[in-house]
Write a protein that holds these residues in place. Structure first.
Motif, PDB file in Angstrom:
ATOM      1  N   PHE A  75       0.821  -1.210   0.000  1.00 39.88           N
ATOM      2  CA  PHE A  75       0.000   0.000   0.000  1.00 39.88           C
ATOM      3  C   PHE A  75       0.852   1.256   0.000  1.00 39.88           C
ATOM      4  O   PHE A  75       0.383   2.340  -0.273  1.00 39.88           O
ATOM      5  CB  PHE A  75      -0.918   0.031   1.221  1.00 39.88           C
ATOM      6  N   TYR A  96      -2.545  -6.405  -5.128  1.00 36.14           N
ATOM      7  CA  TYR A  96      -3.452  -7.503  -5.461  1.00 36.14           C
ATOM      8  C   TYR A  96      -2.759  -8.664  -6.152  1.00 36.14           C
ATOM      9  O   TYR A  96      -3.385  -9.665  -6.455  1.00 36.14           O
ATOM     10  CB  TYR A  96      -4.641  -6.996  -6.290  1.00 36.14           C
ATOM     11  N   ASN A 101      -1.335 -11.556   2.679  1.00 34.31           N
ATOM     12  CA  ASN A 101      -2.613 -11.024   3.128  1.00 34.31           C
ATOM     13  C   ASN A 101      -2.425 -10.303   4.428  1.00 34.31           C
ATOM     14  O   ASN A 101      -1.603 -10.675   5.260  1.00 34.31           O
ATOM     15  CB  ASN A 101      -3.656 -12.129   3.275  1.00 34.31           C
ATOM     16  N   PHE A 104      -6.238  -5.974   8.934  1.00 36.71           N
ATOM     17  CA  PHE A 104      -6.099  -4.567   9.262  1.00 36.71           C
ATOM     18  C   PHE A 104      -6.416  -4.299  10.721  1.00 36.71           C
ATOM     19  O   PHE A 104      -7.249  -4.970  11.323  1.00 36.71           O
ATOM     20  CB  PHE A 104      -7.026  -3.732   8.377  1.00 36.71           C
ATOM     21  N   PHE A 110     -16.034  -5.467   4.806  1.00 41.06           N
ATOM     22  CA  PHE A 110     -16.929  -4.800   3.863  1.00 41.06           C
ATOM     23  C   PHE A 110     -18.322  -4.727   4.469  1.00 41.06           C
ATOM     24  O   PHE A 110     -18.951  -5.762   4.696  1.00 41.06           O
ATOM     25  CB  PHE A 110     -16.962  -5.573   2.544  1.00 41.06           C
ATOM     26  N   PHE A 121     -14.763 -13.276  -0.458  1.00 43.31           N
ATOM     27  CA  PHE A 121     -14.316 -12.256  -1.418  1.00 43.31           C
ATOM     28  C   PHE A 121     -12.930 -12.562  -1.989  1.00 43.31           C
ATOM     29  O   PHE A 121     -12.719 -12.538  -3.202  1.00 43.31           O
ATOM     30  CB  PHE A 121     -14.302 -10.886  -0.744  1.00 43.31           C
ATOM     31  N   GLN A 125     -11.579 -13.920  -6.093  1.00 47.18           N
ATOM     32  CA  GLN A 125     -10.620 -13.239  -6.964  1.00 47.18           C
ATOM     33  C   GLN A 125      -9.616 -14.217  -7.568  1.00 47.18           C
ATOM     34  O   GLN A 125      -8.917 -13.882  -8.507  1.00 47.18           O
ATOM     35  CB  GLN A 125      -9.850 -12.151  -6.200  1.00 47.18           C
ATOM     36  N   LYS A 174      -7.338 -17.366   2.334  1.00 51.83           N
ATOM     37  CA  LYS A 174      -6.589 -17.352   1.083  1.00 51.83           C
ATOM     38  C   LYS A 174      -5.338 -18.229   1.158  1.00 51.83           C
ATOM     39  O   LYS A 174      -4.635 -18.396   0.172  1.00 51.83           O
ATOM     40  CB  LYS A 174      -6.160 -15.920   0.743  1.00 51.83           C
TER      41      LYS A 174
ATOM     42  N   GLU B 231      -8.151  -0.840   0.155  1.00 53.01           N
ATOM     43  CA  GLU B 231      -6.870  -1.500   0.414  1.00 53.01           C
ATOM     44  C   GLU B 231      -7.099  -2.969   0.722  1.00 53.01           C
ATOM     45  O   GLU B 231      -6.376  -3.838   0.227  1.00 53.01           O
ATOM     46  CB  GLU B 231      -6.150  -0.817   1.576  1.00 53.01           C
ATOM     47  N   ALA B 232      -8.119  -3.229   1.532  1.00 52.73           N
ATOM     48  CA  ALA B 232      -8.409  -4.616   1.885  1.00 52.73           C
ATOM     49  C   ALA B 232      -8.785  -5.413   0.637  1.00 52.73           C
ATOM     50  O   ALA B 232      -8.322  -6.538   0.450  1.00 52.73           O
ATOM     51  CB  ALA B 232      -9.536  -4.677   2.910  1.00 52.73           C
ATOM     52  N   ALA B 233      -9.606  -4.820  -0.228  1.00 56.98           N
ATOM     53  CA  ALA B 233     -10.014  -5.522  -1.447  1.00 56.98           C
ATOM     54  C   ALA B 233      -8.799  -5.819  -2.309  1.00 56.98           C
ATOM     55  O   ALA B 233      -8.636  -6.934  -2.828  1.00 56.98           O
ATOM     56  CB  ALA B 233     -11.017  -4.683  -2.220  1.00 56.98           C
ATOM     57  N   SER B 234      -7.934  -4.839  -2.440  1.00 57.18           N
ATOM     58  CA  SER B 234      -6.740  -5.030  -3.252  1.00 57.18           C
ATOM     59  C   SER B 234      -5.832  -6.072  -2.608  1.00 57.18           C
ATOM     60  O   SER B 234      -5.225  -6.901  -3.284  1.00 57.18           O
ATOM     61  CB  SER B 234      -6.062  -3.675  -3.429  1.00 57.18           C
ATOM     62  N   ASP B 235      -5.775  -6.056  -1.287  1.00 60.19           N
ATOM     63  CA  ASP B 235      -4.973  -7.052  -0.575  1.00 60.19           C
ATOM     64  C   ASP B 235      -5.493  -8.464  -0.812  1.00 60.19           C
ATOM     65  O   ASP B 235      -4.745  -9.427  -0.853  1.00 60.19           O
ATOM     66  CB  ASP B 235      -5.006  -6.730   0.922  1.00 60.19           C
ATOM     67  N   LEU B 236      -6.816  -8.570  -0.972  1.00 57.75           N
ATOM     68  CA  LEU B 236      -7.423  -9.890  -1.174  1.00 57.75           C
ATOM     69  C   LEU B 236      -7.392 -10.300  -2.636  1.00 57.75           C
ATOM     70  O   LEU B 236      -7.964 -11.326  -3.004  1.00 57.75           O
ATOM     71  CB  LEU B 236      -8.864  -9.884  -0.666  1.00 57.75           C
ATOM     72  N   ALA B 238      -8.187  -8.254  -5.500  1.00 59.27           N
ATOM     73  CA  ALA B 238      -9.048  -7.604  -6.475  1.00 59.27           C
ATOM     74  C   ALA B 238      -8.330  -6.409  -7.090  1.00 59.27           C
ATOM     75  O   ALA B 238      -7.827  -5.553  -6.370  1.00 59.27           O
ATOM     76  CB  ALA B 238     -10.339  -7.135  -5.808  1.00 59.27           C
TER      77      ALA B 238
END
Ligand SMILES: Nc1ncnc2c1ncn2[C@@H]1O[C@H](COP(=O)(O)OP(=O)(O)OP(=O)(O)O)[C@@H](O)[C@H]1O
Ligand SMILES: [Mg+2]
Lengths: 387, 333
Positions: A75, A96, A101, A104, A110, A121, A125, A174, B231-236, B238
Motif C-alpha cells: 500500500f 493484489y 494477506n 487490518f 466490507f 471475497f 478473486q 486465502k 486497500e483490503a479488497a486489493s490485498d485480497l 481484487a
C-alpha cells in the motif's frame, strides 16, 4: 506466565533458522527507508524473516510499525531500499498480486457483505476455484474461528471480538504464504486475547504460515513471537527471541520498553573477562556482575535489574558492600499473584521490586509500609548496557 | 388540579353529570395538560414542519383533487359544484366526475406527452449519472484544497438565475449561435446544425441544470468511503476495476438513488427548459398543464393532469424514501 510456558515449548522443538548463517530468508527488508515529506517514518531498516516464523514488531506509538507492514503489503512504496519475498523483488508488484494477506488494525470488513461474503471475497478473486470449492473453504475457516452460526450476519451485527475473527478468517482463507497482522488483538479483552493468541499459534503450526505481527503490547509479543523486532523512531533497535530481548537487552531503550526495570547509572571501575564492577552514585554502592563488559575503562554504563530478580530482606545480609542497598518501603501494591514494592533507597531513588505471593501471610508477617529493608540481587541478575 | 376537577365533576348535577365528567377528564384543559406532560420538546419541534406540510401541501392538494373531479364550467374558473352535498331527503350526495381523467388517458396528445416526459427525464437522469459519478468521485478523491474549489465550481451556477442560464443556452444553440459559428469557423461543419428546439437541446438544458443535484449527494456519499476497504479488497486480490465494482459502487448505491431521484423528479415536471429550448410539436407534461390552465381555462382538466403527474412522481418519491431510510439505518451502526 503463559509467555514462560510458551518459551519452554519452543525450546523443545528448537526451530531457529536465524542462527544458521546459510538459511534462506523468506522475507528480506534491505535498507528500507520511508519518508512522508521531511518526516522519516522508517529509517534504514534491514530485516530477515524466515519461513514459519511468527515475527513480532514491537514499539511505541508512531514508531513506524504499521508503515513497515503497509510497505510489505504494497500500500505504500518505500522511499529507498528493497523488499524481497521468497527471493523476488516486490517493488513493481501491486498489492493484489502479492501472495500476502493483511489483517487490518481496523478490520476493514466490507459493511455491505455478510460474514460469509466477506470471507469468500478473496477466494472469488482467484482463478480456477469453483463455487463449491469456495463454499467448502469458507465453511471450514468459519469452523476454525467458531463463527459458523454468524455466517449470514453483516459486520455491524457482530461484536468487536467476532469482527476481529472475521477479519482473521478473511486473511487466512486465502492460505497466503505470508500473513501480516496489524495489532490484531488490540480491541479484545484479556481472556479473549489470550485465547486468540493461542489460536493463532495453532493456526500457524497447522497451516505453516509465516506471520508478521505488529503490536505495542509487549506481553502479546512475548506470547506469540518466535522472534521480536523492537522498533524505536523508525529504526529497529534489537532483534531477538523473547528471552533474549527480555534477559539480554542491548540498549537502555529496549530494557526499559520490555517489562519494567530498575536502571542504575554508574562508572565502570573493573572490567575483566569474567567479572566487572560498577560504581554507581545513583545506587550509592557498587554493582558486581559475573561477566565482562569489554567496554572502555571508566566508561559510563547502566545496570538494569529486573524487579523480580531483587530480594527483599528484613535484616542486612552478610555482604552489604556489593549488589545490596538499604531502603524504606514507600508503596505496596497487591496484585494477587505478585506484590509490587516501591522502596526508596538512601540516595533518594525509588526501586521497584516484585515478589510472588507464594504463601498466605497474615498482615503482621508481611512487609509493611515504612519498614526499613535491604535489597539484594545475584551477580548474574544485572544487565549492563552501554547506550 | 386533580382535586379541583374532582370536586367540580362531583358538583355537576343531573342528567348531564356523565357528560361533565367526560369533558373534565378529556376536554380542552386536559389536552394542554396532556401535551405538556407527554410530549417532549422533540415531538413539538417535529410537529412544526408537519403542521407546515399539512397547511401548505395537503390542503392545496385536496383542493386540486376536488377541482379535478368537478365539471368544466364555461366561466373557466371556480366556483365549482361541491363534491359532497346534503340532499333534502337527508342523503349525502357524492359527485365525482371522472371525465377529466378518462379524457387524459384517451387523448393521444396527453399520453404521448406523458411518455415523452418520462423518457426525457429518464435519459437525462442517466446522462447526469454518467457525467456526475466520475466528477463526484474525482472531487471526493481530490486533496482538501482542490476539493473545496471543485465543490465551489459545482455550486457556482446557482448564483445566477436559472432562467438566465437557460436563456444563455438559446444564444449558444441557435442556428447562428456561438456553437454553430465556432464549428463553421473550424471547418468541421459546412452548414449550421439546427440544435435549438430539439430534444437534444432539452437534454442539454436539463443535464446542465440538474447535474449539481446528481453530483452533490454522490459526493457526500463517496467522500465518506473508507479507503482501507479498497486497500483490503486489493490485498485480497481484487484489481482496481474489481474493487470499484464490488466495493465502491455498491456502497455508493444510496448516493446514486438519491441523486437520480433528485434529477428525475423535477425533470419529469420540467417546464422552463422544454418551453424555451424544446420541440414545439412534442410537449412535455408540465407545458400541457400550463396550457390547460391559461389557454383553455379548463381547471378540472388541468387539475387532473396535476394529480396524475403527482401520482407518477409519488412512486419515485416513495422509492427514494425507502432507500434514504435504509442508508440512515446503515449509518446508524
Ligand atoms: N500518510 C502519512 N503521511 C504522513 N505521515 C505519516 C503517514 N503515515 C504515517 N505517518 C507518520 O509516520 C509515523 C509512523 O506511523 P505508523 O503508522 O507506522 O506508526 P505505528 O508504529 O504503527 O504506530 P501505532 O502503534 O500508533 O499504530 C507516524 O509518526 C505517523 O505520523
Ligand atoms: Mg499502527
Amino acid at each position: 506466565m503463559q509467555a514462560a510456558e510458551r518459551r519452554v515449548d519452543k525450546s523443545k522443538t528448537k526451530h531457529e533458522p536465524w542462527r544458521d548463517p546459510h538459511a534462506e530468508a523468506y522475507v528480506r527488508f534491505e535498507n528500507i527507508t520511508k519518508r512522508f515529506g521531511d518526516f522519516v517514518a522508517v529509517n534504514n531498516v534491514s530485516l530477515k524473516i524466515f519461513k514459519k516464523e511468527i515475527f513480532c514488531l514491537l514499539g511505541g506509538s508512531g514508531c513506524g510499525k504499521s508503515t513497515l507492514l503497509r510497505m510489505m503489503a504494497g500500500f505504500e512504496a518505500p522511499s529507498s531500499g528493497a523488499i524481497y519475498l521468497d527471493g523476488q523483488d516486490m517493488a513493481d508488484i501491486p498489492p493484489y498480486e502479492r501472495p500476502v494477506n493483511m489483517m487490518f488494525q481496523s478490520y476493514a470488513l466490507f459493511p455491505h457483505m455478510t460474514v460469509e461474503k466477506n470471507i469468500a471475497f478473496g477466494l472469488e478473486q482467484e482463478k480456477g476455484l469453483s463455487r463449491s470449492e469456495i463454499a467448502t473453504r469458507v465453511t471450514d475457516i468459519l469452523d476454525i474461528v467458531k463463527l459458523g452460526q454468524f455466517a449470514a450476519r453483516r459486520p455491524h451485527q457482530l461484536s468487536g471480538g467476532q469482527r476481529q475473527r472475521v477479519a482473521l478468517a478473511r486473511a487466512l482463507v486465502k492460505r497466503p504464504k505470508l500473513l501480516l497482522l496489524d495489532e490484531p488483538l488490540g480491541a479484545l479483552d484479556k481472556k479473549l486475547r489470550e485465547a486468540t493468541q493461542f489460536e493463532l499459534i495453532n493456526i500457524q503450526e497447522s497451516l505453516g504460515v509465516t506471520f508478521i505481527v505488529v503490536t505495542h503490547d509487549q506481553e502479546e509479543a512475548m506470547t506469540l513471537a518466535s522472534r521480536i523486532g523492537v522498533m524505536n523512531r523508525g529504526e529497529i533497535v534489537q532483534i531477538g527471541t523473547p528471552t533474549e530481548i527480555y534477559e539480554f537487552p542491548m540498549t537502555k531503550f529496549v530494557a526499559d520498553f520490555i517489562g519494567s526495570v530498575n536502571m542504575f547509572e554508574g562508572q565502570l571501575i573493573e572490567d575483566l573477562p569474567d567479572r566487572a564492577r560498577i560504581q554507581s552514585d545513583e545506587l550509592g554502592g557498587t554493582i558486581f556482575v559475573d561477566h565482562g563488559i569489554s567496554s572502555a575503562p571508566s566508561a559510563t554504563v547502566w545496570a538494569a535489574v529486573r524487579p523480580e530478580k531483587i530480594n527483599i530482606l528484613r535484616s542486612p545480609p552478610a555482604d552489604t558492600k556489593e549488589n545490596c542497598v538499604k531502603g524504606v518501603v514507600k508503596e505496596i501494591a497487591y496484585m494477587g499473584d505478585v506484590s509490587i514494592y516501591l522502596v526508596k533507597i538512601d540516595t533518594g531513588k525509588t526501586v521497584r521490586v516484585t515478589l510472588p505471593n507464594v504463601e498466605r501471610l497474615s498482615d503482621d508477617e508481611r512487609i509493611a509500609w515504612d519498614e526499613t529493608v535491604w535489597l539484594s540481587w545475584h551477580a548474574s541478575s544485572p544487565v549492563i548496557v552501554t547506550q | 388540579m386533580k382535586l379541583a376537577t374532582a370536586r367540580m365533576s362531583r358538583a355537576a348535577p343531573g342528567r348531564l353529570g356523565p357528560v361533565w365528567t367526560f369533558l373534565f377528564r378529556y376536554g380542552p384543559p386536559r389536552w394542554t395538560e396532556y401535551v405538556l406532560r407527554n410530549w417532549s420538546g422533540q415531538r413539538l419541534v417535529i410537529a412544526v414542519p408537519y403542521l407546515w406540510l399539512l397547511v401548505f401541501f395537503l390542503v392545496p392538494f385536496l383542493i386540486v383533487l376536488k377541482i379535478s373531479f368537478a365539471e368544466f364550467s364555461p366561466l373557466g374558473r371556480p366556483p365549482y359544484e361541491p363534491v359532497f352535498q346534503w340532499l333534502e331527503e337527508g342523503a349525502l350526495q357524492i359527485k365525482l366526475l371522472i371525465g377529466s381523467y378518462v379524457y387524459l388517458f384517451n387523448e393521444p396528445l396527453y399520453v404521448s406527452s406523458w411518455i415523452y416526459s418520462v423518457k426525457v427525464a429518464l435519459i437525462s437522469t442517466l446522462l447526469c449519472l454518467c457525467l456526475g459519478y466520475p466528477m463526484a468521485y474525482a472531487i471526493a478523491r481530490a486533496t482538501p484544497t482542490y476539493r473545496n474549489v471543485f465543490l465551489m465550481l459545482v455550486i457556482l451556477p446557482f448564483w445566477t438565475s436559472f432562467l438566465l442560464r437557460v436563456y444563455a443556452w438559446i444564444g449558444l444553440l441557435k442556428t447562428d449561435g456561438v456553437i454553430n459559428n465556432f464549428l463553421l469557423w473550424l471547418g468541421i461543419i459546412d452548414e449550421p446544425m439546427s440544435m435549438l428546439y430539439t430534444s437534444f437541446a432539452v437534454y442539454i438544458g436539463i443535464v446542465y441544470s440538474y447535474l449539481p443535484f446528481m453530483i452533490l449527494p454522490l459526493y457526500s456519499n463517496l467522500e465518506k468511503h473508507d479507503n482501507t476497504l479498497l486497500e483490503a479488497a486489493s490485498d485480497l486480490g481484487a484489481g482496481p476495476i474489481k474493487s470499484f465494482m464490488r466495493i465502491t459502487l455498491p456502497l455508493s448505491f444510496p448516493g446514486i438513488v438519491a441523486g437520480s431521484l433528485l434529477v428525475f423528479i423535477p425533470a419529469v415536471g420540467e417546464y422552463v427548459i422544454p418551453s424555451l429550448l424544446g420541440r414545439t410539436d412534442q410537449l412535455m407534461v408540465a407545458k400541457l398543464l400550463s396550457d390547460e390552465f391559461f389557454l383553455n381555462r379548463d381547471w378540472p382538466k388541468a387539475s387532473a393532469v396535476a394529480i396524475a403527474m403527482l401520482m407518477l412522481l409519488v412512486v419515485p418519491i416513495m422509492i427514494f424514501q425507502h432507500f434514504q431510510n435504509k442508508e440512515l439505518q446503515a449509518n446508524r451502526r
